[in-house]
Motif scaffolding. Sequence first.
Motif, short mmCIF file in Angstrom:
data_model
loop_
_atom_site.label_atom_id
_atom_site.label_comp_id
_atom_site.label_asym_id
_atom_site.label_seq_id
_atom_site.Cartn_x
_atom_site.Cartn_y
_atom_site.Cartn_z
N SER A 2 11.97 -3.09 -9.08
CA SER A 2 13.13 -2.28 -8.65
C SER A 2 12.47 -1.04 -8.01
CB SER A 2 13.63 -1.85 -10.20
OG SER A 2 14.39 -0.66 -9.96
N ASP A 3 13.38 -0.54 -7.07
CA ASP A 3 13.05 0.64 -6.68
C ASP A 3 12.77 1.80 -7.29
OD1 ASP A 3 13.13 -0.88 -4.27
OD2 ASP A 3 15.02 -0.09 -3.70
N THR A 4 13.44 1.89 -8.54
CA THR A 4 13.16 3.06 -9.83
C THR A 4 12.03 2.83 -10.65
OG1 THR A 4 14.88 2.02 -11.03
CG2 THR A 4 15.65 3.46 -9.22
N GLU A 5 11.36 1.83 -10.28
CA GLU A 5 10.22 1.49 -11.11
C GLU A 5 9.03 2.02 -10.65
OE1 GLU A 5 7.95 -2.65 -13.03
OE2 GLU A 5 9.68 -2.71 -11.64
N ASN A 6 8.19 2.49 -11.56
CA ASN A 6 6.45 2.75 -11.01
C ASN A 6 5.90 1.87 -11.36
OD1 ASN A 6 3.98 4.21 -10.97
ND2 ASN A 6 5.03 6.06 -10.79
N ILE A 10 0.64 -1.16 -0.02
CA ILE A 10 0.09 0.09 0.01
C ILE A 10 0.82 1.13 0.11
CG2 ILE A 10 -1.67 1.44 1.12
CD1 ILE A 10 -3.11 -1.16 1.90
N PRO A 11 1.91 1.31 0.74
CA PRO A 11 2.85 2.70 0.82
C PRO A 11 3.31 2.64 -0.58
CG PRO A 11 3.26 1.36 2.64
CD PRO A 11 2.31 0.62 2.08
N ARG A 12 3.76 1.84 -1.35
CA ARG A 12 4.24 1.95 -2.68
C ARG A 12 3.22 2.26 -3.56
NH1 ARG A 12 8.99 -0.23 -5.06
NH2 ARG A 12 9.09 0.61 -7.16
N MET A 13 2.14 1.87 -3.45
CA MET A 13 1.01 2.18 -4.36
C MET A 13 0.66 3.55 -4.39
SD MET A 13 -2.59 2.62 -4.27
CE MET A 13 -2.99 1.66 -2.67
N ILE A 14 0.56 4.31 -3.18
CA ILE A 14 0.30 5.63 -3.00
C ILE A 14 1.31 6.45 -3.44
CG2 ILE A 14 -0.20 7.32 -1.20
CD1 ILE A 14 -2.41 5.55 -1.51
N ALA A 58 1.56 6.52 -7.00
CA ALA A 58 0.55 7.41 -7.71
C ALA A 58 0.69 8.81 -7.57
CB ALA A 58 -0.83 6.99 -6.91
N PHE A 59 1.44 9.20 -6.28
CA PHE A 59 1.83 10.61 -6.37
C PHE A 59 2.86 11.21 -7.31
CE2 PHE A 59 0.35 11.25 -1.61
CZ PHE A 59 -1.09 10.98 -1.98
N ALA A 60 3.75 10.05 -7.71
CA ALA A 60 4.66 10.31 -8.61
C ALA A 60 4.25 10.84 -9.92
CB ALA A 60 5.77 9.43 -8.68
N LEU A 61 3.19 10.16 -10.15
CA LEU A 61 2.28 10.54 -11.62
C LEU A 61 1.41 11.86 -11.47
CD1 LEU A 61 1.28 6.80 -12.34
CD2 LEU A 61 3.19 8.06 -13.44
N THR A 62 1.24 12.31 -10.29
CA THR A 62 0.39 13.40 -10.20
C THR A 62 0.89 14.46 -9.34
OG1 THR A 62 -0.67 12.26 -8.34
CG2 THR A 62 -2.00 11.86 -10.64
N VAL A 63 1.17 14.44 -8.11
CA VAL A 63 1.50 15.37 -7.25
C VAL A 63 2.98 16.04 -7.84
CG1 VAL A 63 2.24 15.67 -4.96
CG2 VAL A 63 0.21 14.57 -5.17
N ASP A 64 3.79 15.13 -7.88
CA ASP A 64 5.20 15.39 -8.34
C ASP A 64 5.13 16.03 -9.83
OD1 ASP A 64 5.86 14.34 -5.96
OD2 ASP A 64 6.61 12.65 -6.93
#
Length: 674
Positions: free
Chosen positions: A657-661, A625-629, A632-638
């Motif tokens: 990967s830690d760099t993968e969305n 769940i934390p990764r999912m949120i 999602a913020f990386a696609l919108t908020v950021d």
Amino acid sequence: MSEEQQNNYANQLPTLVNLRSNRNTSQMDLNFIQKSKTIQSENWEMLQRVKESLESKAFTNFFTSSLAKLPNFKSPQELAKVLADQFIQNEIKKGKKREAKSAIKIQVSQPQTSDSLPALKTPQVKLEKNKFNQIRSKSRDKLRELEIIKEKEREKEQLNKENNKLNEKILKQKNKLYSKDTQRQKEQDKSFVEQPSPPVKVSKNIRQTISIMKLQLPTPIETNPQQQPTMYSYFLGGGNNCELIKRVFDNRPDWHQTANTARANFRWQQSNNGYKYFKLNWHKSHKELLNHFEFHPEISNKKNLLVNISAACETLKMNPFDIMPVTFAIDFTDASVESNISAFYNFYNRNAPESKQLNKQDAQNKLNEIKKKLRIAPSREKKQLEFQMRDTFTGPDYLWLLKPTGLNRGRGIHVFQDIDNLVELLIDYQYGYHEKQMETYKDENGQTQQKVVQYLLKTSSFVVQKYIEKPLLIKNRKFDIRVWVFLNIDLSCYFFKEGYIRMASEEYRTNDVDNIYIHLTNNAIQQHSDKYGQQELGNQLSFDSVSDYFKSKIDFRGQLVEKMKEMSYFAMRTVASKINKLNRKFCMEIFGFDFFLDELFNIYLIEVNTNPCLEESSPLLQMLIPRMIDDAFALTVDQIFPIQRDVVSKFPVSNYSDTENMWQLMGELTEIQG
């Protein structure tokens, strides 16, 4: 006694006091005795009690209780004097002082001892004055910090006001001067004659303003970089593990939490109550992102989901009940409610086991009886459901589900067998149905406790859905599948690559409709079962675990997860023209899609949730769940509010990967065409 002898006695005073006193004497006591005059011995104990009371918690408690009752003060000295007066009066009432307003003179002569030491003689003192000084000293120390803080806040506020006024004045005068220059240039263009420009008459105030602009611009206040306010602010509405949203924002140093909804750049709430969508297109300088679309009930409401999927399937000449279970909408505020109830009952009777089927005449009489009990008016529209349901839906117990359309977390869902039971439930909900549920809370010691809470559920909108009586089982227990779908601000639709399986606590059987721990797999319900978590942590399984369990029968990821992705995208496309029909800016939303499998591995969409549960009730969800949120913020908020951010996610997920969305793009929302 000579003067020299008196001086010797004064020098020996500390030693004499320590020898003659039964209690330890502080340095303040010695100074007090050295400066006092002769005090009578019979009042010695009373004087000591008064002095001790000033050094104990008596004055501190009195100061705290009195501070809130007093009016505004001009200085700490005035307040200290007032408190001193009141404290003296209280001491008088307790019998610790005999005279109030006049100076009390008490003389004490140290009692004679058995040794050869001479009696002490101490100077006389005004007790009231000493008590005033001590009280003022104590109160002044306590109030000085408060006064300094208030003064600093006032100075800071005044400085900000002055800077703002100065900036506004400069900008206003500058614009005025530019306006005059522009008008003069237009007049010169009309003349077609090159002439030297006449001198511009500038007022004294404008000259002064220009000089300020050039020479005396306000110097920015130097502050500690660590105390600089952040650039963006977010507001949390509370509930549904909103602390997780704060943890995700803590990894974005340019964001801070605010309680002011009017100026927040991002708002996260369980529902869209209070969202003023009409303002999103107005304030160009202030961007505001909301976590719900204005018309999300077009897909998150059970009745609307049925209507929209049915309309799309009619356009494509498809059977909607290949996508979702056989479902009927019963809304008592709808003019076609009589037609919908008739369609449901005719389908119910036609597909019932032979032992429960009624002949045509008896079925009509039963239907008229139902309409009379429910007090519904006739409808001109007549509906018949021609589609047939699959064999996995039917069984000897012939189970159905009643679901209120506006509730989540399994609330209000009933499993029923008999049509009369359904009619009673419909009547109860319209007048108010009292439902008891277990709730979990933490007591004062931090221990998890449970209590029974009764809710009054009142609604007039429902769906009646056929229960899948031959479900696919894991270890002889029912399960459903939760996946997440994300709709971005530009109506691009994403599917999260991982989900989880929600398990029932008890083994599956259809002859016990009252045991909700058999039939309803929602975690909000299962967590109250005595068998919760005995076989799986949080009654939850990962996609990898289920893939291994069914690997000899089907490719879970390659076939079933891909099929769920296709069905999710199809469901979202059915509301492409509705979910943001007013073209509001800066809305995003995460939906929870629930799927179910029958014993033949057919997939059905059960419902769509606008406020999917974010409780981290197992190690699996603590990872996902934390990764999912965050992704999602990386696609919108950021994207809307650019910040300097590490591309490496702070929320690792196994096998990724830690760099993968982890949000996979399914496509843009486009209308379904026939």
